[in-house]
Design an enzyme around this catalytic site. Structure first.
Site, PDB file in Angstrom:
ATOM      1  N   TRP A 155      40.094  39.337  43.604  1.00  0.00           N
ATOM      2  CA  TRP A 155      39.971  40.464  42.673  1.00  0.00           C
ATOM      3  C   TRP A 155      38.514  40.925  42.741  1.00  0.00           C
ATOM      4  O   TRP A 155      37.598  40.119  42.581  1.00  0.00           O
ATOM      5  CB  TRP A 155      40.330  39.956  41.284  1.00  0.00           C
ATOM      6  CG  TRP A 155      40.251  40.933  40.161  1.00  0.00           C
ATOM      7  CD1 TRP A 155      40.832  42.164  40.106  1.00  0.00           C
ATOM      8  CD2 TRP A 155      39.588  40.736  38.910  1.00  0.00           C
ATOM      9  NE1 TRP A 155      40.567  42.739  38.895  1.00  0.00           N
ATOM     10  CE2 TRP A 155      39.804  41.888  38.138  1.00  0.00           C
ATOM     11  CE3 TRP A 155      38.838  39.706  38.358  1.00  0.00           C
ATOM     12  CZ2 TRP A 155      39.295  42.041  36.857  1.00  0.00           C
ATOM     13  CZ3 TRP A 155      38.341  39.853  37.080  1.00  0.00           C
ATOM     14  CH2 TRP A 155      38.570  40.998  36.340  1.00  0.00           C
ATOM     15  N   ASP A 236      40.811  30.895  37.417  1.00  0.00           N
ATOM     16  CA  ASP A 236      40.987  32.166  36.728  1.00  0.00           C
ATOM     17  C   ASP A 236      42.481  32.411  36.563  1.00  0.00           C
ATOM     18  O   ASP A 236      43.177  32.830  37.493  1.00  0.00           O
ATOM     19  CB  ASP A 236      40.339  33.300  37.538  1.00  0.00           C
ATOM     20  CG  ASP A 236      40.447  34.626  36.798  1.00  0.00           C
ATOM     21  OD1 ASP A 236      40.894  34.623  35.640  1.00  0.00           O
ATOM     22  OD2 ASP A 236      40.091  35.663  37.385  1.00  0.00           O
ATOM     23  N   LYS A 272      48.320  40.434  30.787  1.00  0.00           N
ATOM     24  CA  LYS A 272      49.550  40.691  31.554  1.00  0.00           C
ATOM     25  C   LYS A 272      50.744  40.006  30.894  1.00  0.00           C
ATOM     26  O   LYS A 272      51.775  40.625  30.698  1.00  0.00           O
ATOM     27  CB  LYS A 272      49.428  40.172  32.985  1.00  0.00           C
ATOM     28  CG  LYS A 272      48.126  40.491  33.673  1.00  0.00           C
ATOM     29  CD  LYS A 272      48.013  41.930  34.082  1.00  0.00           C
ATOM     30  CE  LYS A 272      46.602  42.166  34.552  1.00  0.00           C
ATOM     31  NZ  LYS A 272      46.354  43.250  35.367  1.00  0.00           N
TER      32      LYS A 272
END
Ligand SMILES: Cc1ncc(COP(=O)(O)O)c(C=O)c1O
Length: 436
Positions: A155, A236, A272
């Site tokens: 990311w 993460d 999310k």
């Protein structure tokens, strides 16, 4: 004479002060425009396109099968419960401690020793991004000169976060464009060759952007190597529950490290899996040798946060702690998460099926082999451009498609368009590092 000299000096000081203040007033004139965020660029282009066929595959937020954003029913029920209890009037540190405790149970397991013994430092953070940023700052302050190894690719904001915390970055190899799978041998090599005691950032599930995770055996080997090399794993966790639809399964990598006795750090996001992106609600935890050390590290994290943004917002925290703390609402959440994960998996299967039915000369197995919100399609930057130009389909240049933007209504159109731009059999072997 002395008076004259003093007057001259005073004049000089005044002139300098005036000229400096003129310079200061105009300081922004020397500021260059920041480079465009790749994901925002995709959304801008999508919004500017008047076509009724347009598809946005840039944004990673979950959408339903009509392409609409979703407010989960569990969130609505938590809202109602918060409103009825007039919670806001009685916020205490106990409420935020409860939030952290319920959050960390998700990643470490409610029956783990870490939870039972309270040997961690945990704080509410501004979603996953904020949790990573807090950790990067902690790393810089208390382990100056240390570096972080980021997966290649990752990311893109990971690079920004550790850059702004002024922690040096390196990458470790992760993806193999030939197999569209993990380059495990190279990954192992890079872990072995990193200096002992290095920091590594790992995606425990639904690796962004590739959608490729190590297998259980591979995680075990990684954990073993980390022990041998005394590396520090920072996980993460942005997609727990939305990768497989199962919270426990998505935490398996972390549980393997835990069993092997690692002290680890973990950033969690509810953007999310609860659809709470706008609330910026997350959690940072760092495992410690004992409870006392946990209290110490927590105090430092709180001090870092205080100087950055004071204290985190309350509402998202209340929503998450209400969902996690109420067995019925939590059950509903788990059910809704499965619905999200299943829809994405169904769209993967359909997209691959249609491409194969169209007689595509390419192998599209990776669409269903990958997991999570994103499909690392393998499309080249030229093909991505052509999709936007000729078919009004938008994604970031490295070919990462958000499967959340694929619906029953547009999957055939998307497959046909991909077939058109790839029918000469070419695909990208170039890896762009711009995933967001
Ligand atoms: C790997 C990864 N980490 C962190 C984040 C940050 O998410 P947020 O700050 O919205 O919780 C994302 C979001 O795309 C991500 O993909």
């Amino acid at each position: 004479m002395i008076v004259k000299n003093r007057l001259t000096m005073l004049k000089r000081c005044l002139t300098r002060a005036l000229s400096t203040s003129t310079g200061a007033v105009r300081w922004w004139g020397r500021v260059d425009r920041a480079s465009k965020d790749p994901i925002n660029g995709v959304t801008e282009a999508f919004l500017a396109d008047p076509s009724s066929n347009k598809i946005n595959l840039g944004v990673g937020a979950y959408l339903d099968d009509e392409g609409k954003p979703v407010v989960l029913q569990c969130v609505r029920e938590a809202e109602a419960k918060i409103a009825a209890s007039q919670f806001l009037g009685s916020i205490s540190t106990a409420v935020s401690s409860k939030y952290v405790e319920e959050s960390v149970k998700l990643v470490y397991g409610r029956d783990s020793d870490v939870i039972k013994e309270g040997t961690y430092a945990g704080v509410q953070a501004l979603s996953g991004t904020g949790a990573c940023r807090l950790f990067a700052e902690l790393q810089r302050r208390f382990y100056p000169g240390s570096m972080i190894y980021l997966p290649d690719p990752t990311w893109s904001n990971h690079h920004n976060i550790w850059r702004d915390a002024q922690v040096c970055k390196r990458t470790f190899r992760y993806y193999d464009p030939d197999t569209k799978g993990i380059n495990f041998a190279a990954l192992v090599d890079d872990i072995k060759n990193a200096p002992n005691g290095s920091f590594f950032l790992l995606h425990p599930c639904a690796h962004n952007p590739t959608g490729i995770d190590p297998t259980e055996e591979q995680w075990q080997e990684i954990s073993y190597l980390f022990k041998v090399k005394n590396h520090f794993p920072f996980f993460d966790m942005a997609y727990q529950g939305v990768a497989s639809g199962d919270l426990e399964r998505d935490a398996n990598a972390i549980r393997i490290f835990l069993k092997d006795g690692h002290l680890i750090g973990c950033a969690q996001s509810f953007a999310k899996n609860m659809g709470l992106c706008g609330h910026r609600i997350g959690c940072l935890s760092v495992l410690c040798d004992d409870k006392r050390q946990g209290v110490t590290i927590k105090s430092q994290l709180q001090q870092i946060a205080r100087a950055m943004y004071g204290s985190p917002p309350l509402h998202g925290m209340l929503l998450v702690s209400t969902i996690l703390g109420d067995p019925e609402i939590k059950r509903l959440w788990v059910k809704e998460m499965k619905v999200m994960a299943n829809r994405v998996q169904r769209m993967r299967a359909t997209l691959r099926q249609v491409l194969e039915k169209l007689g595509s000369p390419l192998n599209w197995e990776h669409i269903t082999n990958q997991v999570g919100m994103f499909c690392f399609s393998g499309l080249s930057p030229d093909q991505v451009d052509q999709l936007a130009r000729d078919f009004h389909i938008y994604m970031i240049l490295d070919g990462r498609m958000s499967m959340a933007g694929v619906t029953t209504g547009n999957v055939n159109y998307l497959a046909n368009a991909i077939h058109e731009v790839t029918r000469n059999g070419e695909e990208s072997r170039i890896l762009c590092r711009i995933s967001t």
